[in-house]
Structure formats: structure tokens, C-alpha cells
Write a protein that holds these residues in place. Structure first.
Motif, mmCIF file in Angstrom:
data_model
loop_
_atom_site.group_PDB
_atom_site.id
_atom_site.type_symbol
_atom_site.label_atom_id
_atom_site.label_comp_id
_atom_site.label_asym_id
_atom_site.label_seq_id
_atom_site.Cartn_x
_atom_site.Cartn_y
_atom_site.Cartn_z
ATOM 1 N N VAL A 73 -16.827 52.744 -39.616
ATOM 2 C CA VAL A 73 -16.634 52.761 -41.476
ATOM 3 C C VAL A 73 -17.377 51.057 -41.652
ATOM 4 C CG1 VAL A 73 -14.288 52.957 -40.862
ATOM 5 C CG2 VAL A 73 -15.093 50.610 -39.849
ATOM 6 N N LEU A 74 -17.547 50.266 -40.225
ATOM 7 C CA LEU A 74 -18.986 49.321 -41.075
ATOM 8 C C LEU A 74 -20.856 49.761 -41.422
ATOM 9 C CD1 LEU A 74 -19.760 46.201 -40.530
ATOM 10 C CD2 LEU A 74 -19.828 46.497 -38.086
ATOM 11 N N ALA A 154 -13.822 48.077 -42.199
ATOM 12 C CA ALA A 154 -14.801 49.049 -44.516
ATOM 13 C C ALA A 154 -14.058 48.133 -44.778
ATOM 14 C CB ALA A 154 -13.655 49.847 -44.247
ATOM 15 N N ALA A 155 -13.566 47.398 -45.276
ATOM 16 C CA ALA A 155 -14.123 46.312 -45.934
ATOM 17 C C ALA A 155 -15.105 45.194 -45.865
ATOM 18 C CB ALA A 155 -12.790 44.914 -45.904
ATOM 19 N N PHE A 233 -8.082 38.378 -41.989
ATOM 20 C CA PHE A 233 -9.641 38.851 -42.014
ATOM 21 C C PHE A 233 -9.817 40.309 -42.730
ATOM 22 C CE2 PHE A 233 -10.830 36.845 -37.766
ATOM 23 C CZ PHE A 233 -12.165 36.213 -38.524
ATOM 24 N N PHE A 234 -8.689 40.643 -42.959
ATOM 25 C CA PHE A 234 -8.620 41.604 -44.222
ATOM 26 C C PHE A 234 -8.855 40.693 -45.885
ATOM 27 C CE2 PHE A 234 -6.837 44.779 -47.121
ATOM 28 C CZ PHE A 234 -7.363 45.742 -47.319
ATOM 29 N N ALA A 235 -8.334 40.527 -45.500
ATOM 30 C CA ALA A 235 -7.962 39.922 -46.901
ATOM 31 C C ALA A 235 -8.860 39.349 -47.853
ATOM 32 C CB ALA A 235 -6.552 38.663 -46.993
ATOM 33 N N LEU A 236 -9.483 38.339 -45.905
ATOM 34 C CA LEU A 236 -11.482 37.671 -46.647
ATOM 35 C C LEU A 236 -12.330 38.786 -47.008
ATOM 36 C CD1 LEU A 236 -12.583 35.193 -46.361
ATOM 37 C CD2 LEU A 236 -13.165 35.759 -43.545
ATOM 38 N N PHE A 237 -11.892 39.763 -46.521
ATOM 39 C CA PHE A 237 -13.721 41.035 -46.691
ATOM 40 C C PHE A 237 -12.811 41.213 -47.811
ATOM 41 C CE2 PHE A 237 -13.245 41.263 -41.737
ATOM 42 C CZ PHE A 237 -14.174 39.778 -41.029
ATOM 43 N N ALA A 238 -12.103 41.729 -47.730
ATOM 44 C CA ALA A 238 -11.229 42.912 -48.815
ATOM 45 C C ALA A 238 -11.689 41.891 -50.630
ATOM 46 C CB ALA A 238 -10.552 43.558 -49.131
#
Length: 252
Positions: A73-74, A154-155, A233-238
């Protein structure tokens, strides 16, 4: 209706491209299993990893499955997005009915499809070669947790793809990729690190990511701290990916 049709077409295109890329498939699907055999190959089934209660093969099975999903994903998202921006492909897509979220969804879906085989192959190798044995519900829970957790990275891949240029995206991605893998304890148990490095590792998303699977292997519920860390971290990356996407759209 037209937007939905355009999104589906792009998703199919992205899946076909990902599955035709043999180099990408090797590093995301086969490479983690090879590393697992190298690291856990000579270990026995009785020695426990300090602080985990798990044998080295069982512990590293989750680590390498997580590493494989991270690779898919990355690495898959960041480089392709940066190159498509540079070539003008993304600009052309903006002239179609495809919404911005459809482009991001297509990238995430294609990476997620490739990440699932990488997880399953590591599990099969661990069970067949190192005789790792778990209950049926644990295998299913592990697959679901690692697959779902890969959305965090992925985000991050989407964010890096919009942050970096075509020339800079690979070194930036590699630094992030190896840094998160090594410091997060995916290549070796974090308990083998010096204490100061263990304290850093506990705050990394890769450490929390692997901890989800390790808790399932121990027949325990994942720790709330690890889940909260991954959600943050998902909220930050997305959020960063969405902001960079809008910024790139305004430039165009």
C-alpha cells in the motif's frame, strides 16, 4: 451514475496495472515470506520472544505479514501517484466525470487487493514450513486486522505521492518505509532494542499495527492504545492526503 461508472473503470484499470507489475508483486507478495524464512528459519518452536509469550516464528509471522501489506500500500501508492502527476495523467483525469475521491479510492483499492495475497502467503509459509498453529477464528481475525490496518499506510502513500515530485518520491518513500519497518519492530522484536528506542517504537504506527496481530495470536483483544494510535495516524495521513490533493488541484 456517470461518476460511479468512471470510478469503477479506473479501479479496474488500477487493478490490472498492479497485477501486471511483476517487480511490484515480487516485493509485496514474495519478499516478506522470504524474509520470514531467513529470520525464523533456524529458530525452534519453544523459545519465546521476550515480553510477548510468542515463539519467534509466530511473532515474526505477524510482523512479516504486516510488512508485506505495508509494502503493497505504501510503495504502490506513493510512486505511481507522483509519476502520474508529473506526466499529466492526473490532470487529464480531472477533465473526466471522475471525482477526486474516486481517484483516491482506485489507488487504495488496487493496493489493498495486492496486500491481501502478501498476508496470506506469509501465513501459508509459516504454517507449512514452521508449523505455526492457530485456531480458525485467529487466522480469520489476523487476516482482517492486518488487511484493515493497512489502510493507515495506504493513506500515507497517497499523501507522499502528492507531497513529492517524481524524482524525490522514491528516496522519501524508502526512508519512511525502512524507518517505520525497522523502528516499528517489523524486522526484529522491538524488545531487543535499547530502552530509549523501545520508548520511541511504542509511538510508531507500525508498532501498533503489528501489536494488533500479536494480541490476536495470544487470544486477547487488541489494546485500546494501539487502536487509538492507528486511528489517530489514519486521521493525520488521510487529512494530509486530502489537503495535498486539494492544493494540487488548485495549482492545476
Amino acid at each position: 451514475m456517470l461518476n460511479t461508472f468512471a470510478s469503477r473503470c479506473l479501479i479496474k484499470l488500477e487493478l490490472a496495472r498492479a497485477l501486471r507489475n511483476r517487480k511490484f508483486l515480487f516485493f509485496s507478495v514474495l519478499y516478506p515470506s522470504i524474509l520470514f524464512l531467513i529470520i525464523a528459519g533456524k529458530s525452534d518452536s519453544t523459545t519465546k520472544v521476550d515480553g510477548s509469550g510468542l515463539t519467534l516464528p509466530t511473532y515474526m509471522m505477524v510482523s512479516m505479514a504486516s510488512f508485506g501489506a505495508l509494502t503493497a500500500v505504501l510503495m504502490g501508492n506513493s510512486e505511481r501517484i507522483a509519476k502520474e502527476r508529473e506526466s499529466g495523467w492526473v490532470r487529464q483525469l480531472r477533465l473526466t466525470p471522475l471525482p477526486g475521491r474516486g481517484y483516491v479510492l482506485a489507488k487504495t483499492a488496487s493496493a489493498a487487493v495486492v496486500s491481501l495475497p502478501s498476508i496470506v502467503v506469509v501465513f501459508v509459509v509459516a504454517a507449512a514450513v514452521k508449523h505455526v498453529r492457530l485456531d480458525a477464528w485467529q487466522w480469520l481475525a489476523l487476516t482482517g486486522a492486518i488487511w484493515a490496518g493497512s489502510l493507515v499506510f495506504a493513506a500515507l502513500g497517497v499523501a507522499i505521492g502528492y507531497l513529492a515530485t517524481g524524482d524525490a518520491v522514491r528516496p522519501i518513500t524508502m526512508i519512511v518505509y525502512f524507518g517505520l519497518s525497522m523502528l516499528g519492530g517489523l524486522w526484529m522484536p522491538a524488545t531487543s532494542f535499547p530502552q530509549w528506542l523501545q520508548d520511541i517504537a511504542k509511538w510508531l504506527p507500525t508498532h501498533a499495527y503489528a501489536a494488533l496481530g500479536q494480541a490476536i495470536e495470544q487470544s486477547q483483544a487488541p489494546h485500546g492504545r494501539d487502536i487509538a494510535l492507528l486511528v489517530a495516524f489514519f486521521a493525520l495521513f488521510a487529512g494530509g492526503a486530502a489537503w495535498l490533493y486539494r492544493k494540487d488541484t488548485l495549482k492545476a
